[in-house]
Enzyme design. Sequence first.
Site, PDB file in Angstrom:
ATOM      1  N   THR A  18       0.786  -1.203  -0.039  1.00  0.00           N
ATOM      2  CA  THR A  18      -0.039  -0.002   0.161  1.00  0.00           C
ATOM      3  C   THR A  18       0.757   1.423  -0.201  1.00  0.00           C
ATOM      4  OG1 THR A  18      -1.519  -1.142   1.503  1.00  0.00           O
ATOM      5  CG2 THR A  18      -1.871   1.207   1.238  1.00  0.00           C
ATOM      6  N   SER A 113       6.463   3.662   8.601  1.00  0.00           N
ATOM      7  CA  SER A 113       5.366   4.386   9.214  1.00  0.00           C
ATOM      8  C   SER A 113       5.255   4.187  10.623  1.00  0.00           C
ATOM      9  CB  SER A 113       3.882   3.809   8.631  1.00  0.00           C
ATOM     10  OG  SER A 113       3.017   4.814   9.201  1.00  0.00           O
ATOM     11  N   HIS A 114       4.090   3.475  11.339  1.00  0.00           N
ATOM     12  CA  HIS A 114       4.034   3.145  12.548  1.00  0.00           C
ATOM     13  C   HIS A 114       4.515   1.565  12.841  1.00  0.00           C
ATOM     14  CE1 HIS A 114       0.617   1.874  10.470  1.00  0.00           C
ATOM     15  NE2 HIS A 114       0.599   0.468  11.401  1.00  0.00           N
ATOM     16  N   ASP A 278       1.775   9.665  13.900  1.00  0.00           N
ATOM     17  CA  ASP A 278       2.596   8.019  13.775  1.00  0.00           C
ATOM     18  C   ASP A 278       3.984   8.204  13.421  1.00  0.00           C
ATOM     19  OD1 ASP A 278       2.591   8.894  11.413  1.00  0.00           O
ATOM     20  OD2 ASP A 278       2.223   6.987  10.339  1.00  0.00           O
ATOM     21  N   ASP A 280       5.841   7.981  11.042  1.00  0.00           N
ATOM     22  CA  ASP A 280       6.574   9.068   9.982  1.00  0.00           C
ATOM     23  C   ASP A 280       5.791  10.329   9.819  1.00  0.00           C
ATOM     24  OD1 ASP A 280       4.616   7.701   9.027  1.00  0.00           O
ATOM     25  OD2 ASP A 280       5.055   7.995   6.900  1.00  0.00           O
ATOM     26  N   ASP A 282       2.630  11.225   9.353  1.00  0.00           N
ATOM     27  CA  ASP A 282       1.300  11.492   8.245  1.00  0.00           C
ATOM     28  C   ASP A 282       0.016  11.083   8.765  1.00  0.00           C
ATOM     29  OD1 ASP A 282       1.608   8.869   8.207  1.00  0.00           O
ATOM     30  OD2 ASP A 282       2.232   8.718   5.845  1.00  0.00           O
ATOM     31  N   ARG A 283      -0.128  10.412   9.736  1.00  0.00           N
ATOM     32  CA  ARG A 283      -1.441   9.866  10.601  1.00  0.00           C
ATOM     33  C   ARG A 283      -1.668  11.172  11.628  1.00  0.00           C
ATOM     34  NH1 ARG A 283      -2.471   3.323  10.531  1.00  0.00           N
ATOM     35  NH2 ARG A 283      -1.405   3.136   8.420  1.00  0.00           N
ATOM     36  N   THR A 345      -7.514   2.274  -1.304  1.00  0.00           N
ATOM     37  CA  THR A 345      -6.897   2.622  -0.108  1.00  0.00           C
ATOM     38  C   THR A 345      -5.364   2.795  -0.436  1.00  0.00           C
ATOM     39  OG1 THR A 345      -8.213   1.268   1.459  1.00  0.00           O
ATOM     40  CG2 THR A 345      -5.989   1.418   2.094  1.00  0.00           C
ATOM     41  N   GLU A 364      -8.351   9.085   4.778  1.00  0.00           N
ATOM     42  CA  GLU A 364      -8.894   7.834   5.006  1.00  0.00           C
ATOM     43  C   GLU A 364      -9.093   7.324   6.391  1.00  0.00           C
ATOM     44  OE1 GLU A 364      -5.999   5.101   2.497  1.00  0.00           O
ATOM     45  OE2 GLU A 364      -4.449   6.206   3.340  1.00  0.00           O
ATOM     46  N   GLU A 365      -9.739   6.256   6.660  1.00  0.00           N
ATOM     47  CA  GLU A 365     -10.318   5.962   7.875  1.00  0.00           C
ATOM     48  C   GLU A 365      -9.238   5.678   8.780  1.00  0.00           C
ATOM     49  OE1 GLU A 365      -9.531   2.486   8.777  1.00  0.00           O
ATOM     50  OE2 GLU A 365      -8.857   2.708   6.803  1.00  0.00           O
ATOM     51  N   SER A 366      -8.149   5.311   8.124  1.00  0.00           N
ATOM     52  CA  SER A 366      -6.923   4.870   9.091  1.00  0.00           C
ATOM     53  C   SER A 366      -6.130   5.950   9.424  1.00  0.00           C
ATOM     54  CB  SER A 366      -5.911   3.932   7.954  1.00  0.00           C
ATOM     55  OG  SER A 366      -5.640   4.927   6.768  1.00  0.00           O
ATOM     56  N   LYS A 377      -0.606  12.287   3.102  1.00  0.00           N
ATOM     57  CA  LYS A 377      -1.208  12.689   4.454  1.00  0.00           C
ATOM     58  C   LYS A 377      -0.483  13.475   5.268  1.00  0.00           C
ATOM     59  CE  LYS A 377      -1.231   7.894   6.019  1.00  0.00           C
ATOM     60  NZ  LYS A 377      -0.845   7.074   5.009  1.00  0.00           N
ATOM     61  N   ARG A 497      -8.665  -6.852   7.414  1.00  0.00           N
ATOM     62  CA  ARG A 497      -9.304  -5.633   7.809  1.00  0.00           C
ATOM     63  C   ARG A 497     -10.836  -5.748   7.455  1.00  0.00           C
ATOM     64  NH1 ARG A 497      -5.013  -2.931   9.572  1.00  0.00           N
ATOM     65  NH2 ARG A 497      -3.169  -2.348   8.022  1.00  0.00           N
TER      66      ARG A 497
HETATM   67  C1  VG1 Z   1      -2.819   1.137   5.826  1.00  0.00           C
HETATM   68  C2  VG1 Z   1      -3.754   1.705   5.694  1.00  0.00           C
HETATM   69  C3  VG1 Z   1      -4.018   2.790   4.479  1.00  0.00           C
HETATM   70  C4  VG1 Z   1      -2.786   3.729   4.775  1.00  0.00           C
HETATM   71  C5  VG1 Z   1      -1.453   2.945   4.508  1.00  0.00           C
HETATM   72  C6  VG1 Z   1      -0.087   3.602   4.886  1.00  0.00           C
HETATM   73  O1  VG1 Z   1      -2.562   0.378   4.630  1.00  0.00           O
HETATM   74  O2  VG1 Z   1      -5.062   1.236   5.950  1.00  0.00           O
HETATM   75  O3  VG1 Z   1      -5.126   3.682   4.806  1.00  0.00           O
HETATM   76  O4  VG1 Z   1      -2.612   4.411   3.446  1.00  0.00           O
HETATM   77  O5  VG1 Z   1      -1.400   2.069   5.757  1.00  0.00           O
HETATM   78  O6  VG1 Z   1      -0.390   4.653   5.826  1.00  0.00           O
HETATM   79  P1  VG1 Z   1      -2.945  -1.247   4.966  1.00  0.00           P
HETATM   80  O7  VG1 Z   1      -2.858  -1.915   3.263  1.00  0.00           O
HETATM   81  O8  VG1 Z   1      -2.422  -1.837   5.807  1.00  0.00           O
HETATM   82  O9  VG1 Z   1      -4.485  -1.292   5.062  1.00  0.00           O
HETATM   83  V1  VG1 Z   1       1.316   4.461   6.906  1.00  0.00           V
HETATM   84  O10 VG1 Z   1       0.977   5.895   7.690  1.00  0.00           O
HETATM   85  O11 VG1 Z   1       1.408   3.077   7.351  1.00  0.00           O
HETATM   86  O12 VG1 Z   1       2.257   4.852   5.821  1.00  0.00           O
HETATM   87 CO    CO Z   2       2.491   7.035   8.410  1.00  0.00          CO
END
Ligand code: VG1
Ligand code: CO
Length: 544
Positions: A18, A113-114, A278, A280, A282-283, A345, A364-366, A377, A497
């Site tokens: 993703t 990311s996280h 988070d 990096d 972006d959340r 997504t 995004e919901e995330s 983001k 999910r």
């Molecule tokens: C998750 C989230 C998605 C987001 C992606 C990257 O992906 O659901 O909405 O864009 O993480 O965010 P997935 O494929 O695990 O559902 V980040 O802040 O982790 O770069």
């Molecule tokens: Co992130």
Amino acid sequence: MNISTIATTPFAGQKAGTSGLRKKVTVFQQAHYLENFVQSIFNVLSTTEKQVLVLGGDGRYYNRIAIQVILKMAAANGFKKVLVGQQGILSTPAVSAVIRKYRTNGGIILSASHNPAGKTGDFGIKFNNASGSPAAEKTTEAIYQQTQVISEYYTLSAEDIDLNSLGEYTCGEMVVEVIDSVVDYAELMAEVFDFPAIGKLVQSPDFRFCFDAMHAVTGTYARRILVKQLGAAENSVINAVPLEDFAGGHPDPNLVHAKELVAKMYADNPLDFGAASDGDGDRNMIMGAQCFVTPSDSLAILADHAALIPAYKTGLAGIARSMPTSCAADKVAEKLGIPSYETPTGWKFFGNLLDADKATLCGEESFGTGSNHVREKDGLWAVLYWLNILAVRQLPVQEIVNQHWAKYGRHYYSRHDYEGVNSEQAQALMQHVIGQFDSLSQQSFGAYTISQCDEFSYTDPVDNSVSTHQGIRLLCEDGSRIILRLSGTGTDGATIRVYLERYEVDSTQHQQPTQEALADLITAIAQIAKIQHYTGCDVPTVIT
Ligand code: VG1
Ligand code: CO
């Protein structure tokens, strides 16, 4: 310049998910692994696209090592200049901002990311294009194809660059400029928002707030912007020093992982406003006194208040949300008379809509929200947006949310994650549901009747590219939805999910606990997808 050509052979599985390539640090530490992927990125760029690059990451373990490797490879591949964040630090939205400000050819972001960090944690790498957007699927696919045929990469022997001191250095014939990690991003934030109004709010003794950087990259940004620039109290930013292992934590800003913040917000004497970001940056998670704003509602509320924000007061072109995100933002778009877009997504799908000025806000919901100010983001941007709204409206967060529901109806919403599931079992669960599409249509579960089942596919309205298999949708007659997807960011087995949504117009029904309000949908999907059977779990690993 003494360029070395190093012979190599392909690794399986260097395929972006993703959001870029994410693997265990130990996988990246294999000889040639990082180099193969970086060379594959460079191989898909034309000579004119290999001039100036931005480079930085979230500060996790391996960031500094990877940066030195990439700098030497960039020099050997003919780049003229690389802008790298001081100490290797650049948040994901900051990379996007720097690419855009200095009109570079793109950037490389080092982050998972996280996902947990440290020597036994995860590492990741992602390429963003010249507009600052995560590379589109056709580019990530071309990079993947390169990784599967690669036979050599280019590097040179040079001293490591001192990432601690700002200034210009050389690596071979290439200039390396170590830039301040925050200054360009902070300048942009001051252009977007009403800083004097926010400053007044955060300095007021009547307003108590906390921003939890969760030992990750936003500590650097929040301290500079919220404390130094806007005058908030030093202790309003917690866990503010980015650590290579995120202090062993999981910097995912949600009610489960942001424990310290959640405790402050649900205490007997709660703060007025709480937020977290988070790994990096972006959340974002937004909280009020004893309340939490779902990311889907947050997007809708931000859109509804656009007229209060300097950068958006002339109007929004449109609002885009990822498919699993609740339809709350669509209601606002409808009211504003602007288009709404539903994308797969992942932030890369918003890039074209933003570039073509079809959408101004995306979400995004995330826990991801952003706008056309960058092409990622942006966690702190969302926090500043909320602070700007609060500065003008002078109301508690919960009151703003209640008013929103009264005006537009409430979208009860929750995501249930089942983590660490065996990959074959996860695939089998998805196939089991897909196999029932014909028989599920018109079936009733409690109060719900399913009217449509499909796998979401998206045709980009700008370049007409098509992305298929973007999640299973079970749509009900009353607008309720159940969505199923497999995560594309994990590194251990599969994560399933399950996204649940129910729309309630009646404002006397707006104060139910979310999981109770969604109980019939939860029972229905447990039965339809045989969740217990395929995952071996009685309850989800994480509920957000
Ligand atoms: C998750 C989230 C998605 C987001 C992606 C990257 O992906 O659901 O909405 O864009 O993480 O965010 P997935 O494929 O695990 O559902 V980040 O802040 O982790 O770069
Ligand atoms: Co992130």
